[in-house]
Structure formats: C-alpha cells, structure tokens
Scaffold this motif. Sequence first.
Motif, PDB file in Angstrom:
ATOM      1  N   GLU A  32      -0.332 -11.934 -16.187  1.00 49.47           N
ATOM      2  CA  GLU A  32      -1.286 -11.630 -15.501  1.00 49.47           C
ATOM      3  C   GLU A  32      -0.974 -12.128 -14.181  1.00 49.47           C
ATOM      4  OE1 GLU A  32      -3.178  -8.558 -15.510  1.00 49.47           O
ATOM      5  OE2 GLU A  32      -1.888  -8.240 -17.461  1.00 49.47           O
ATOM      6  N   ALA A  33      -1.098 -13.837 -14.532  1.00 48.27           N
ATOM      7  CA  ALA A  33      -1.735 -14.961 -13.043  1.00 48.27           C
ATOM      8  C   ALA A  33      -0.278 -14.204 -12.328  1.00 48.27           C
ATOM      9  CB  ALA A  33      -2.254 -16.205 -13.647  1.00 48.27           C
ATOM     10  N   ASP A  34       0.760 -14.357 -12.860  1.00 47.52           N
ATOM     11  CA  ASP A  34       1.608 -14.383 -11.694  1.00 47.52           C
ATOM     12  C   ASP A  34       2.360 -12.548 -11.309  1.00 47.52           C
ATOM     13  OD1 ASP A  34       2.015 -17.081 -12.583  1.00 47.52           O
ATOM     14  OD2 ASP A  34       3.396 -17.016 -13.603  1.00 47.52           O
ATOM     15  N   ALA A  35       1.671 -12.449 -11.265  1.00 51.47           N
ATOM     16  CA  ALA A  35       1.680 -10.653 -11.278  1.00 51.47           C
ATOM     17  C   ALA A  35       1.204 -10.422 -10.143  1.00 51.47           C
ATOM     18  CB  ALA A  35       1.654  -9.574 -12.118  1.00 51.47           C
ATOM     19  N   VAL A  36       0.833 -10.575  -9.263  1.00 49.46           N
ATOM     20  CA  VAL A  36      -0.397 -10.562  -8.191  1.00 49.46           C
ATOM     21  C   VAL A  36       1.352  -9.641  -6.856  1.00 49.46           C
ATOM     22  CG1 VAL A  36      -1.996 -10.805  -6.342  1.00 49.46           C
ATOM     23  CG2 VAL A  36      -1.774 -11.852  -8.387  1.00 49.46           C
ATOM     24  N   LEU A  37       0.579  -8.704  -6.293  1.00 55.81           N
ATOM     25  CA  LEU A  37       1.369  -8.225  -4.997  1.00 55.81           C
ATOM     26  C   LEU A  37       0.734  -8.024  -3.942  1.00 55.81           C
ATOM     27  CD1 LEU A  37       4.314  -5.716  -7.113  1.00 55.81           C
ATOM     28  CD2 LEU A  37       4.657  -7.600  -6.253  1.00 55.81           C
ATOM     29  N   PRO A  38       1.750  -8.155  -2.914  1.00 50.39           N
ATOM     30  CA  PRO A  38       0.824  -7.495  -1.556  1.00 50.39           C
ATOM     31  C   PRO A  38       0.197  -6.074  -1.841  1.00 50.39           C
ATOM     32  CG  PRO A  38       3.192  -8.300  -1.218  1.00 50.39           C
ATOM     33  CD  PRO A  38       2.354  -8.532  -2.434  1.00 50.39           C
ATOM     34  N   THR A  39      -0.021  -5.203  -0.487  1.00 50.03           N
ATOM     35  CA  THR A  39      -0.612  -4.227  -0.987  1.00 50.03           C
ATOM     36  C   THR A  39       0.424  -3.045   0.585  1.00 50.03           C
ATOM     37  OG1 THR A  39      -2.724  -4.433  -0.119  1.00 50.03           O
ATOM     38  CG2 THR A  39      -2.327  -2.538   0.532  1.00 50.03           C
ATOM     39  N   VAL A  40       1.041  -2.384  -0.127  1.00 47.27           N
ATOM     40  CA  VAL A  40       1.983  -1.104   0.515  1.00 47.27           C
ATOM     41  C   VAL A  40       1.080  -0.898   1.383  1.00 47.27           C
ATOM     42  CG1 VAL A  40       3.539   0.409   0.456  1.00 47.27           C
ATOM     43  CG2 VAL A  40       3.619  -1.258  -1.783  1.00 47.27           C
ATOM     44  N   THR A  41       2.014  -1.159   2.998  1.00 46.80           N
ATOM     45  CA  THR A  41       1.537  -0.132   4.142  1.00 46.80           C
ATOM     46  C   THR A  41       2.950   1.038   3.734  1.00 46.80           C
ATOM     47  OG1 THR A  41       3.407  -1.873   4.770  1.00 46.80           O
ATOM     48  CG2 THR A  41       1.403  -2.328   4.560  1.00 46.80           C
ATOM     49  N   THR A  42       4.112   1.225   3.668  1.00 45.83           N
ATOM     50  CA  THR A  42       4.720   2.966   4.410  1.00 45.83           C
ATOM     51  C   THR A  42       5.364   2.357   3.062  1.00 45.83           C
ATOM     52  OG1 THR A  42       6.108   1.008   5.837  1.00 45.83           O
ATOM     53  CG2 THR A  42       4.843   2.529   6.827  1.00 45.83           C
ATOM     54  N   VAL A  43       5.950   3.755   2.964  1.00 46.20           N
ATOM     55  CA  VAL A  43       7.208   4.006   1.718  1.00 46.20           C
ATOM     56  C   VAL A  43       8.465   5.199   2.476  1.00 46.20           C
ATOM     57  CG1 VAL A  43       7.912   4.520  -0.458  1.00 46.20           C
ATOM     58  CG2 VAL A  43       5.543   3.698  -0.443  1.00 46.20           C
ATOM     59  N   VAL A  44       9.544   4.126   2.930  1.00 42.12           N
ATOM     60  CA  VAL A  44       9.859   5.558   3.426  1.00 42.12           C
ATOM     61  C   VAL A  44      11.273   5.654   3.182  1.00 42.12           C
ATOM     62  CG1 VAL A  44      11.746   5.898   6.037  1.00 42.12           C
ATOM     63  CG2 VAL A  44       8.996   4.338   5.521  1.00 42.12           C
ATOM     64  N   ALA A  45      11.560   7.321   2.866  1.00 48.21           N
ATOM     65  CA  ALA A  45      12.337   7.526   2.214  1.00 48.21           C
ATOM     66  C   ALA A  45      13.907   7.096   2.803  1.00 48.21           C
ATOM     67  CB  ALA A  45      12.722   9.430   1.685  1.00 48.21           C
ATOM     68  N   ASP A  46      15.342   6.979   2.515  1.00 50.40           N
ATOM     69  CA  ASP A  46      16.410   6.923   2.736  1.00 50.40           C
ATOM     70  C   ASP A  46      17.592   7.271   2.316  1.00 50.40           C
ATOM     71  OD1 ASP A  46      18.329   5.763   4.345  1.00 50.40           O
ATOM     72  OD2 ASP A  46      18.336   3.885   4.516  1.00 50.40           O
ATOM     73  N   PRO A  47      18.132   8.318   1.906  1.00 49.21           N
ATOM     74  CA  PRO A  47      17.738   9.192   3.146  1.00 49.21           C
ATOM     75  C   PRO A  47      16.701   9.651   2.425  1.00 49.21           C
ATOM     76  CG  PRO A  47      19.887  10.222   2.044  1.00 49.21           C
ATOM     77  CD  PRO A  47      18.820   8.836   1.435  1.00 49.21           C
ATOM     78  N   SER A  48      16.145  10.678   3.762  1.00 50.34           N
ATOM     79  CA  SER A  48      15.174  11.754   2.927  1.00 50.34           C
ATOM     80  C   SER A  48      15.586  12.708   1.921  1.00 50.34           C
ATOM     81  CB  SER A  48      14.793  12.323   4.946  1.00 50.34           C
ATOM     82  OG  SER A  48      16.323  13.861   4.740  1.00 50.34           O
ATOM     83  N   GLY A  49      14.386  12.909   1.619  1.00 49.43           N
ATOM     84  CA  GLY A  49      14.922  14.194   0.485  1.00 49.43           C
ATOM     85  C   GLY A  49      15.241  15.178   0.870  1.00 49.43           C
ATOM     86  N   ASP A  50      14.991  15.712   2.221  1.00 51.43           N
ATOM     87  CA  ASP A  50      15.999  16.636   2.600  1.00 51.43           C
ATOM     88  C   ASP A  50      17.794  16.699   3.086  1.00 51.43           C
ATOM     89  OD1 ASP A  50      13.757  18.657   2.611  1.00 51.43           O
ATOM     90  OD2 ASP A  50      13.682  18.386   4.338  1.00 51.43           O
ATOM     91  N   GLU A  51      17.581  15.267   3.486  1.00 54.56           N
ATOM     92  CA  GLU A  51      19.473  14.996   3.170  1.00 54.56           C
ATOM     93  C   GLU A  51      19.921  14.903   1.483  1.00 54.56           C
ATOM     94  OE1 GLU A  51      21.478  14.987   5.301  1.00 54.56           O
ATOM     95  OE2 GLU A  51      22.638  13.519   4.151  1.00 54.56           O
ATOM     96  N   HIS A  52      19.012  14.299   0.901  1.00 51.38           N
ATOM     97  CA  HIS A  52      19.408  14.181  -0.619  1.00 51.38           C
ATOM     98  C   HIS A  52      19.949  15.455  -1.635  1.00 51.38           C
ATOM     99  CE1 HIS A  52      20.884  11.852  -3.708  1.00 51.38           C
ATOM    100  NE2 HIS A  52      19.922  13.138  -4.722  1.00 51.38           N
ATOM    101  N   VAL A  53      19.153  16.281  -1.037  1.00 51.32           N
ATOM    102  CA  VAL A  53      19.148  17.944  -1.238  1.00 51.32           C
ATOM    103  C   VAL A  53      20.923  18.596  -1.333  1.00 51.32           C
ATOM    104  CG1 VAL A  53      18.610  20.235  -1.178  1.00 51.32           C
ATOM    105  CG2 VAL A  53      17.369  18.436  -1.550  1.00 51.32           C
ATOM    106  N   ARG A  54      20.937  18.378   0.648  1.00 49.84           N
ATOM    107  CA  ARG A  54      21.972  18.233   1.191  1.00 49.84           C
ATOM    108  C   ARG A  54      23.240  17.909   1.061  1.00 49.84           C
ATOM    109  NH1 ARG A  54      18.717  18.863   5.890  1.00 49.84           N
ATOM    110  NH2 ARG A  54      18.937  16.901   6.198  1.00 49.84           N
ATOM    111  N   ARG A  55      23.545  16.633   0.042  1.00 45.13           N
ATOM    112  CA  ARG A  55      24.343  16.081  -0.196  1.00 45.13           C
ATOM    113  C   ARG A  55      24.517  15.974  -1.765  1.00 45.13           C
ATOM    114  NH1 ARG A  55      22.932   9.486   1.363  1.00 45.13           N
ATOM    115  NH2 ARG A  55      22.871   9.381   3.574  1.00 45.13           N
ATOM    116  N   VAL A  56      23.677  16.470  -1.814  1.00 46.86           N
ATOM    117  CA  VAL A  56      24.154  16.991  -3.661  1.00 46.86           C
ATOM    118  C   VAL A  56      25.019  18.750  -3.143  1.00 46.86           C
ATOM    119  CG1 VAL A  56      22.666  17.885  -5.921  1.00 46.86           C
ATOM    120  CG2 VAL A  56      22.248  15.434  -4.616  1.00 46.86           C
TER     121      VAL A  56
END
Length: 325
Positions: A32-56
């Motif tokens: 537990e003592a070693d498990a401290v993570l910083p706060t997340v500021t952004t999560v960006v999809a790369d590629p976007s979900g829409d682009e993944h759908v087009r690729r599939v």
Amino acid sequence: MVGAIPFDIAAPCALRAPLSATFTVGPIRPNEADAVLPTVTTVVADPSGDEHVRRVRRLVERIKSGELDKVVAARSLLVTCEDTISPMALLHQLVALDHVGNGFSVDLAPAGPHWEGRALVGASPEVLIRREGNEVSCWPLAGTAPRSHDPAIDAERADTLLQSSKNLHEHAFVVDWLREQLSPLCESLIVAPQPTLFPTPAVWHLGTPIRGTLRAPSISALDVALAVHPTPAVGGTPHQEALRAIREIEGDRGFYAGAVGWCNAEGDGEWMVAIRCAEVYRNTARAFAGGGIVDGSDPDEELAETSVKLRTLLAAMGVSDATVR
Ligand SMILES: C=C(O[C@@H]1C=C(C(=O)O)C=C[C@H]1O)C(=O)O
C-alpha cells in the motif's frame, strides 16, 4: 535474461542479463505504501472510438474480400497525470485488483535511447510459453465476453461465449498457429480438443491449454517464445499479411502485444503476452487494448470489448471510463 520483446520482432528487445535475480513463489502482494499515484488530469483516446469503429469496419471488408482471415485491431488511451507516474506504484495498484496477484513492470531502456525512462506495466492473463526442463506449455486466449456483477447474467454470457461460432472460429486461428509453430520443436504435443472458459475480473475468454515435450534440451524458453510470437491472439492470419495490415493501420505498437518474461541459464522460463498494459513515461501512461476481427465481427461490439479490456488499467489509475472522451 529478463525483460520484454516488442510486438515487431525485428525491433530491438528490452532484455537484460542481471547479475543476480530473486525468485519468490506465489503472487506478488501489493504494498500500500508504494502504491500512491498522482491525480489524472486527462484521458484522450488515440485513435478516437469512432475511428476505431471505422477501422474495424474496413478490416471486416478486407476479410470478406479474402485478403485476411483474422486480424487484431488495437487502440490506446493516453492518460496524463498532474505528476510523474511511478511504474511500481501502478504495478502495486494493478496487482491489488488482480485475483491471482499477477503483474509486471519492465524498464524499456535496454531497447535504445527512445525507450529511456519508459516502462511497460501491466497484468496479463495470457501465458505465451512456459518451459520447465523438456516440458513446454502455452495457454492461448482468444474470444471475449464482458463479465457481469449479476451471477445469472455472468453465467449466461460465459455460456454464450462457449457456444459462439464466431468466437470459436477466432480462437481456432491461434491454436492452429501454435500447433504449427510448436510441432517442429516438440517430439509430442497435447492440444486440448476444445477451448474452455478462462475468467479474468473484467472479461471471460476462451482458452486452450497446450503441453509439449521439447525435442532437444538446447531449445530455451526464449527460443520457443520467439518461434511462436506474435500469435494470432495479437496479430492475425495469414501471419505476414495481418502484421502488414496492423503496421499500416496502427503504426508501431512498441512493446504492447509483445511478450514479457524471463529465461534462465538452463533455458527454463516464462513469457506472458504483453496485453492489459500501459507504457509509462514521465506523467503519462498509454494504455492499450485490442480484439480479434473476423468475418462477422460487429464494429461497435469490438469498440466495447476494447473499453472493457481497458477498464482494469483505468481503475488502477483511479479513472472510471465515464471520463474517457
Ligand atoms: C489483444 C488483446 O487481447 C487478446 C485478444 C483477445 C480477443 O480478441 O478476444 C483475447 C485475449 C487476448 O489474446 C488485448 O487485450 O489487448
């Protein structure tokens, strides 16, 4: 030898020959003592979900045209934090969420200057190959359904997966490849006749246990890993055509969908498929997920499957997927 093999085996590996190694039997226990993570500021999809759908969608067309039988399409999420991410802290968080206490953190610096300061951190359910003396074993996974908190729905989803001809077809490419690649290396090979269910906390998979006896004691765990990697669980069929399509669509995957593990001086070792992982660099973590595309794959379901596979890593970082754009 310990470290990681990239998805593209022509690219440099991140392997080290340590002067000493410590082995402990059993799961890693999070600290537990070693498990401290910083706060997340952004999560960006790369590629976007829409682009993944087009690729599939385009890949399904290429499969229908006969160019490919199966190909694994992957996407990533770039998670940015307020401060530096400690790979060990992320490892501890992931292991705390994993019922078998399985995880890895690999320093990628031995692969060259670009990889300096980068680490691959994850908790993979998939054994690429394990060798103990003359015995080798693999447990390929392919074919996925999301878990449910409701036990009745969960059991129904598992049952549907086990009967799904699309998923069984997708799975068979991986087993056929392993049989072909392992046969010349083994004097005997036992492949389970049918896949069985393999649960992880987030998803059900189809899995087939494979065991073999090596022809020669000189064949190491690393030799076997390099002979079978990348399997169609992360690449596709036909092998070269699928790898070419992946490179053309996604570019270089780096160490995602590679292999992580070790091999000792006797040739024994264990290599896991490097999935359910993220590449950590300074204050960012790029998390990856993919899924096998075959004739009959539904692009929206494929996007949903990658989202479920990404959930554990996001949860370890304190993000619920509702935040992902
Ligand atoms: C490619 C991934 O997972 C692989 C693909 C699977 C599938 O297509 O059903 C299942 C397990 C893994 O072999 C991933 O998690 O990124």
